[in-house]
Design an enzyme around this catalytic site. Structure first.
Site, PDB file in Angstrom:
ATOM      1  N   SER A 217       0.828  -1.203   0.000  1.00  0.00           N
ATOM      2  CA  SER A 217       0.000   0.000   0.000  1.00  0.00           C
ATOM      3  C   SER A 217       0.868   1.262   0.000  1.00  0.00           C
ATOM      4  O   SER A 217       2.063   1.213   0.337  1.00  0.00           O
ATOM      5  CB  SER A 217      -0.898  -0.013   1.237  1.00  0.00           C
ATOM      6  OG  SER A 217      -0.085   0.025   2.380  1.00  0.00           O
ATOM      7  N   GLY A 221       4.487   1.911   1.721  1.00  0.00           N
ATOM      8  CA  GLY A 221       5.548   2.265   0.771  1.00  0.00           C
ATOM      9  C   GLY A 221       6.336   3.479   1.238  1.00  0.00           C
ATOM     10  O   GLY A 221       7.567   3.516   1.128  1.00  0.00           O
ATOM     11  N   GLU A 238       6.203  -0.663  -5.704  1.00  0.00           N
ATOM     12  CA  GLU A 238       5.007  -0.889  -6.534  1.00  0.00           C
ATOM     13  C   GLU A 238       3.822  -0.792  -5.589  1.00  0.00           C
ATOM     14  O   GLU A 238       3.601  -1.674  -4.768  1.00  0.00           O
ATOM     15  CB  GLU A 238       5.080  -2.263  -7.187  1.00  0.00           C
ATOM     16  CG  GLU A 238       6.255  -2.389  -8.134  1.00  0.00           C
ATOM     17  CD  GLU A 238       6.427  -3.807  -8.627  1.00  0.00           C
ATOM     18  OE1 GLU A 238       5.460  -4.373  -9.135  1.00  0.00           O
ATOM     19  OE2 GLU A 238       7.526  -4.356  -8.473  1.00  0.00           O
ATOM     20  N   CYS A 272      -3.956  -4.855  -7.601  1.00  0.00           N
ATOM     21  CA  CYS A 272      -3.520  -3.460  -7.592  1.00  0.00           C
ATOM     22  C   CYS A 272      -4.071  -2.731  -8.799  1.00  0.00           C
ATOM     23  O   CYS A 272      -4.531  -1.606  -8.705  1.00  0.00           O
ATOM     24  CB  CYS A 272      -2.000  -3.373  -7.548  1.00  0.00           C
ATOM     25  SG  CYS A 272      -1.184  -4.272  -8.873  1.00  0.00           S
TER      26      CYS A 272
HETATM   27  P1  NAD Z   1       0.673  -3.531   3.065  1.00  0.00           P
HETATM   28  O1  NAD Z   1       1.351  -2.305   2.590  1.00  0.00           O
HETATM   29  O2  NAD Z   1      -0.117  -3.467   4.305  1.00  0.00           O
HETATM   30  O3  NAD Z   1       1.727  -4.725   3.283  1.00  0.00           O
HETATM   31  C1  NAD Z   1       2.614  -5.120   2.261  1.00  0.00           C
HETATM   32  C2  NAD Z   1       3.783  -5.868   2.887  1.00  0.00           C
HETATM   33  O4  NAD Z   1       4.543  -4.971   3.700  1.00  0.00           O
HETATM   34  C3  NAD Z   1       3.397  -7.020   3.808  1.00  0.00           C
HETATM   35  O5  NAD Z   1       4.324  -8.072   3.642  1.00  0.00           O
HETATM   36  C4  NAD Z   1       3.523  -6.396   5.185  1.00  0.00           C
HETATM   37  O6  NAD Z   1       3.738  -7.358   6.192  1.00  0.00           O
HETATM   38  C5  NAD Z   1       4.751  -5.532   4.999  1.00  0.00           C
HETATM   39  N1  NAD Z   1       4.900  -4.407   5.925  1.00  0.00           N
HETATM   40  C6  NAD Z   1       3.978  -3.841   6.725  1.00  0.00           C
HETATM   41  N2  NAD Z   1       4.523  -2.795   7.388  1.00  0.00           N
HETATM   42  C7  NAD Z   1       5.813  -2.689   6.988  1.00  0.00           C
HETATM   43  C8  NAD Z   1       6.877  -1.805   7.286  1.00  0.00           C
HETATM   44  N3  NAD Z   1       6.733  -0.791   8.136  1.00  0.00           N
HETATM   45  N4  NAD Z   1       8.051  -1.976   6.666  1.00  0.00           N
HETATM   46  C9  NAD Z   1       8.228  -2.974   5.783  1.00  0.00           C
HETATM   47  N5  NAD Z   1       7.257  -3.857   5.461  1.00  0.00           N
HETATM   48  C10 NAD Z   1       6.054  -3.717   6.047  1.00  0.00           C
HETATM   49  O7  NAD Z   1      -0.233  -4.005   1.829  1.00  0.00           O
HETATM   50  P2  NAD Z   1      -1.283  -5.211   1.795  1.00  0.00           P
HETATM   51  O8  NAD Z   1      -2.515  -4.795   2.532  1.00  0.00           O
HETATM   52  O9  NAD Z   1      -0.594  -6.473   2.161  1.00  0.00           O
HETATM   53  O10 NAD Z   1      -1.602  -5.290   0.213  1.00  0.00           O
HETATM   54  C11 NAD Z   1      -2.527  -4.503  -0.441  1.00  0.00           C
HETATM   55  C12 NAD Z   1      -1.879  -3.310  -1.105  1.00  0.00           C
HETATM   56  O11 NAD Z   1      -0.859  -3.714  -2.013  1.00  0.00           O
HETATM   57  C13 NAD Z   1      -2.867  -2.522  -1.942  1.00  0.00           C
HETATM   58  O12 NAD Z   1      -2.660  -1.146  -1.730  1.00  0.00           O
HETATM   59  C14 NAD Z   1      -2.492  -2.881  -3.368  1.00  0.00           C
HETATM   60  O13 NAD Z   1      -2.876  -1.948  -4.355  1.00  0.00           O
HETATM   61  C15 NAD Z   1      -1.022  -2.999  -3.253  1.00  0.00           C
HETATM   62  N6  NAD Z   1      -0.476  -3.774  -4.376  1.00  0.00           N
HETATM   63  C16 NAD Z   1       0.277  -3.134  -5.336  1.00  0.00           C
HETATM   64  C17 NAD Z   1       0.759  -3.837  -6.433  1.00  0.00           C
HETATM   65  C18 NAD Z   1       1.585  -3.176  -7.511  1.00  0.00           C
HETATM   66  O14 NAD Z   1       2.250  -3.891  -8.245  1.00  0.00           O
HETATM   67  N7  NAD Z   1       1.579  -1.858  -7.655  1.00  0.00           N
HETATM   68  C19 NAD Z   1       0.487  -5.193  -6.565  1.00  0.00           C
HETATM   69  C20 NAD Z   1      -0.280  -5.807  -5.573  1.00  0.00           C
HETATM   70  C21 NAD Z   1      -0.757  -5.090  -4.482  1.00  0.00           C
END
Ligand code: NAD
Length: 469
Positions: A217, A221, A238, A272
């Site tokens: 997310s 990010g 991403e 996404c």
């Molecule tokens: P998220 O950002 O909550 O988590 C993503 C990953 O980051 C997980 O493995 C999580 O455990 C880890 N994480 C959490 N906090 C962190 C931190 N402080 N530092 C490092 N890592 C950390 O996202 P989500 O809810 O798992 O997934 C959904 C999101 O992903 C949506 O916003 C979606 O659009 C996005 N997404 C983007 C793409 C793309 O290619 N642009 C593809 C798929 C999903």
């Protein structure tokens, strides 16, 4: 299942956390809750393994091809586990695994080009491309294997080693993938670590990591970019999307309705670059709403393990609550559900496929990323207004234009502010294309040769011409 490397860090007996089946809401297994202190050992081993792995391109090609074969051979077991923890229908899990293998095969055969610079000076200058060092790959829960491969395949092909952290919602298929690959790759070239935060945050900031490649997310990010700033590691992000589909007045609704519906609802809308908003000329609006609502009402929803299911549950309770909240907010603000609009009774995280109409344009289901089986369909009076709305969020991942006159549709698509635009399609990606969001949707480029170079650094050698020595 053999014990993955990460479990065998000496002196550590990791605690475990529960993994839930979203179709029942109940725990069905658990995974190691690795602690941030273990990362020193894991990253040190990745760094050590890098020496051998970076040295032999031909051996890497052979190993990555073998890795693709191994993924396919384990396809049934991987698919079942993926469906169990993620929720998606088995056919979609198989497609994800096929894509994982294809990604490995694609990058196995890719190598960077050394380039001579000939600028008239009395030297030979040569630009070579070298691996950057151990890579941290962090992925979300919507496509755990496919997104992991999109990171580790180019990173490994480039000659780097990888530490991969899946989401705590979907650790199991990734752990199994890790052990399948450990059988064909040299030791510690790819290590899977599982655990809850702050494991990811500490991995990102680890001084031994030279490239952080993250999918997730937008808010996470941003945190990742801040964390990686400590060691000035390269970041590739991403992030989320809020893709618009803009329909033109000559659109053939019968022809495109299925494709448009699945562009929004595949993987239960948790993509996404799913279609997350549809803009339709006002005079075609009722017809489009009806075509999408018919499909939403008829599509079989259920456990991903049931072969009749086309849409599974939302992956987790938090995401379900979010989907419910944005839907309720829209309904409370005057929207109407032409289909769905509510959770489904019974166990599990099921939400009825929902088509919303009469949605205020400032409703969070329009301005934010719903990431679930809910689609607002918005009428427009002139095309400029529709494009302003399509481009009017902080996101810029993908977008699409749908109409019968392809030249006109393409001219409209060129006005979308995003990384990839489609005509009469959405979210169809080639392994060979660059993948890069604009605005809040990403930093850096993944995919194709660009993805390989994203894991390499230029190294320039100057030497005098023979006659000058
Ligand atoms: P998220 O950002 O909550 O988590 C993503 C990953 O980051 C997980 O493995 C999580 O455990 C880890 N994480 C959490 N906090 C962190 C931190 N402080 N530092 C490092 N890592 C950390 O996202 P989500 O809810 O798992 O997934 C959904 C999101 O992903 C949506 O916003 C979606 O659009 C996005 N997404 C983007 C793409 C793309 O290619 N642009 C593809 C798929 C999903």
């Amino acid at each position: 299942m053999p014990t993955p490397e990460a479990d065998r860090v000496p002196g550590h007996r990791p605690a475990r956390f529960a993994v839930l089946d979203p179709a029942t809401g109940e725990a069905f297994d658990d995974a190691p809750d690795q602690q941030p202190e273990e990362l020193d050992e894991v990253v040190a081993r990745a760094r050590q393994a890098w020496r051998g792995w970076r040295a032999d391109h031909a051996a890497r090609t052979t190993a990555l091809r073998a890795a693709a074969d191994a993924v396919e051979a384990a396809g049934d077991e991987l698919a079942r586990l993926l469906t169990r923890e993620q929720g998606k229908p088995l056919t979609e899990s198989h497609a994800e695994i096929a894509r994982t293998a294809a990604r490995l095969r694609y990058f196995a055969d890719l190598s960077p080009r050394t380039r001579r610079i000939d600028d008239g000076r009395p030297v030979h200058s040569e630009v070579r491309w070298l691996p950057v060092g151990p890579v941290a790959a962090i992925v979300p829960w919507n496509f755990p294997l496919q997104l992991a491969a999109a990171k580790f395949a180019p990173a490994l092909a480039a000659g780097n080693t990888v530490v991969l952290k899946p989401s705590p919602y979907t650790p199991l298929a990734t752990r199994l993938l890790g052990s399948v690959l450990a059988a064909v790759l040299p030791e510690h070239v790819l290590t899977v670590v599982t655990g809850r935060e702050p494991l990811g945050a500490r991995l990102v900031a680890h001084p031994g990591i030279r490239h952080v490649t993250f999918t997730g997310s937008v808010p996470t990010g941003r945190a990742v970019a801040e964390g990686a700033a400590a060691s000035l590691a390269r970041v590739t992000l991403e992030l989320g999307g809020n893709d618009a589909a803009v329909l033109l007045d000559d659109v053939d609704v019968d022809r495109i309705a299925d494709r448009l519906f699945w562009a929004a609802f595949r993987n239960c809308g948790q993509v996404c670059m799913a279609v997350k908003r549809v803009y339709v000329p006002a005079r075609r609006h009722a017809e489009v709403v009806e075509a999408l609502a018919q499909r939403a009402k008829a599509v079989p929803v259920g456990s991903g393990l049931d072969p009749h299911t086309r849409i599974g549950p939302v992956n987790n309770a938090l995401q379900l609550a979010r989907v419910e909240q944005v839907t309720r907010q829209a309904l409370a603000a005057g929207a109407r559900a032409a289909a769905g609009g509510h959770r489904l009774d019974g166990a599990g995280y099921f939400f009825a496929p929902t088509i919303l109409t009469d949605v205020p344009s400032d409703s969070p289901v329009v301005t934010e990323e719903q990431f679930g089986p809910v689609l607002p369909v918005l009428p427009y009076r002139n095309l400029d207004e529709a494009l302003d709305a399509a481009n009017g969020t902080g996101f810029g991942l993908g977008g699409s234009v749908w109409g019968s006159d392809l030249d006109r549709a393409e001219a409209v698509a060129e006005r979308l502010e995003c990384g990839t635009a489609w005509i009469n399609h959405h979210a169809e990606l080639s392994l060979a294309q660059p993948f890069a969001g604009v605005k809040d949707s990403g930093v850096g480029v993944a995919g194709g040769p660009w993805g390989l170079y994203g894991n390499l650094r230029p190294f320039v050698v100057h030497r005098p011409r023979e006659e000058e020595t």
